[in-house]
Design an enzyme around this catalytic site. Structure first.
Site, PDB file in Angstrom:
ATOM      1  CG  HIS A  19      -2.029  -1.092   1.019  1.00 42.86           C
ATOM      2  ND1 HIS A  19      -2.538  -1.808   2.072  1.00 42.86           N
ATOM      3  CD2 HIS A  19      -2.652  -1.556  -0.099  1.00 42.86           C
ATOM      4  CE1 HIS A  19      -3.441  -2.671   1.619  1.00 42.86           C
ATOM      5  NE2 HIS A  19      -3.514  -2.533   0.303  1.00 42.86           N
ATOM      6  CG  HIS A  42      -6.674 -11.242  -7.427  1.00 40.87           C
ATOM      7  ND1 HIS A  42      -6.005 -10.810  -8.554  1.00 40.87           N
ATOM      8  CD2 HIS A  42      -6.991 -12.546  -7.651  1.00 40.87           C
ATOM      9  CE1 HIS A  42      -5.909 -11.816  -9.414  1.00 40.87           C
ATOM     10  NE2 HIS A  42      -6.498 -12.873  -8.901  1.00 40.87           N
ATOM     11  CB  SER A 108      -5.945  -2.739  -2.711  1.00 37.53           C
ATOM     12  OG  SER A 108      -4.788  -3.359  -2.201  1.00 37.53           O
ATOM     13  CD  GLU A 128     -12.164 -11.464  -3.811  1.00 40.13           C
ATOM     14  OE1 GLU A 128     -12.113 -12.705  -3.734  1.00 40.13           O
ATOM     15  OE2 GLU A 128     -11.156 -10.728  -3.847  1.00 40.13           O
ATOM     16  CG  ASP A 156      -9.815 -15.179 -13.040  1.00 44.59           C
ATOM     17  OD1 ASP A 156      -9.063 -14.460 -12.352  1.00 44.59           O
ATOM     18  OD2 ASP A 156      -9.399 -16.048 -13.822  1.00 44.59           O
ATOM     19  N   GLY A 157     -10.279 -11.824 -11.842  1.00 41.63           N
ATOM     20  CA  GLY A 157      -9.704 -10.556 -12.268  1.00 41.63           C
ATOM     21  C   GLY A 157      -8.755 -10.672 -13.434  1.00 41.63           C
ATOM     22  CG  ASP A 182      -3.448  -7.634  -4.568  1.00 43.46           C
ATOM     23  OD1 ASP A 182      -4.351  -7.661  -5.429  1.00 43.46           O
ATOM     24  OD2 ASP A 182      -3.623  -7.180  -3.423  1.00 43.46           O
TER      25      ASP A 182
END
Length: 304
Positions: A19, A42, A108, A128, A156-157, A182
């Protein structure tokens, strides 16, 4: 498939480097007015309670943001001097804890939302796949009443990112995007998926800024990932930065204790020119505060 929960790890040393890097990168990009498409592949649940059952079970925040805040923002005593990038990170965390007691940690999605500019019409896309975290993320984002500026997708990202690149043009005609990748890396195939995702993204939108978090663990796939990303950047002739932070082994643990995650890295493609000196200064401080034993260290390298 759905066993990983970031709530167990919220606020740990990996979140601190992730971050801090994310904020420093985005602050620089936002010095220019045109809108930015922000993507979190994610996203997790978005917000986490540090005094909740999940966080207390793992207790990882105590060796991360809790220890850092106590050193740099102590209620009593002399604070450890912080860097501008670290101050920015701690200010953002403190904003979610107005009472002064560190109880909430923003993931995030909320870090990105905090920095979004309404006037520039920045957009945030959140992916997500975990059913429970996805539901919690929906509820947390709904409280912001942000309207169409934030979109939450149960997908699914890695796949969801593809149609977003290249991003739509801003009012001035420029196209800008920042993508955070991530995954949990709980499944070994995540490492290959990250490489494939970056390779595809650089073909679709080579000037985007891409941030990849990864664990530093004794696994071949983990060791090879930053090497593979460097190769992809060099092939695409794009600049890159790779930063790592290892807090080292807990000296109170015995030889048979599982060490948990002790190190992680951030790989940034098309980084701001200000990021390397900012992280060099910041990681030195983080190591002094969070380092705890054998194996501790930090590094920042760049190329392209």
């Amino acid at each position: 498939m759905f066993s990983y929960r970031h709530a167990f790890h919220a606020g740990n040393h990996a979140d601190v480097i992730k971050h801090t890097t994310l904020i420093a990168t985005l602050r620089h990009l936002m010095q220019k007015e045109p809108a930015i498409t922000l993507v979190d592949t994610h996203a997790g649940a978005g917000l986490y309670r540090l005094d909740g059952d999940y966080a207390e079970t793992g207790g990882e925040a105590k060796d991360g943001v809790v220890k850092l805040m106590a050193a740099c923002r102590p209620a009593q005593g002399t604070p450890v001097p912080a860097s501008p990038a670290l101050d920015d990170y701690l200010d953002l965390i403190a904003g979610f804890n107005p009472s002064g007691s560190l109880r909430v940690y923003p993931g995030s999605p909320f870090v990105l939302h905090t920095l979004m500019r309404t006037a520039s019409r920045d957009k945030l896309k959140l992916f997500e796949l975990h059913p429970t975290d996805g539901k919690t993320l929906d509820a947390n984002i709904a409280q912001l009443e942000a309207g169409r500026s934030i979109t939450v997708v149960r997908q699914d990202g890695f796949e969801g990112l593809k149609p977003l690149l290249p991003p739509p043009p801003s009012a001035t005609g420029s196209r800008r995007a920042l993508v955070l990748i991530d995954p949990s890396y709980e499944i070994k195939s995540d490492y290959a998926k990250v490489s494939t995702c970056i390779q595809d993204s650089l073909k679709r939108f080579p000037t985007g800024t891409y941030l990849v978090w990864y664990p530093v663990i004794p696994r071949t796939e983990a060791h090879d990932l930053p090497k593979r990303l460097k190769t992809l950047c060099n092939q695409a002739q794009r600049p890159w930065l790779n930063a790592t932070l290892a807090i080292g082994q807990d000296p109170s643990h015995g030889p048979d204790d599982r060490p948990g995650l002790t190190a992680s890295g951030m790989f940034v493609i098309n980084p701001p020119h200000t990021l390397k000196p900012a992280l060099q200064q910041t990681l030195t401080i983080l190591l002094d505060v969070l380092g705890r034993g054998r194996g501790k260290g930090q590094s920042v390298e760049s190329g392209g």
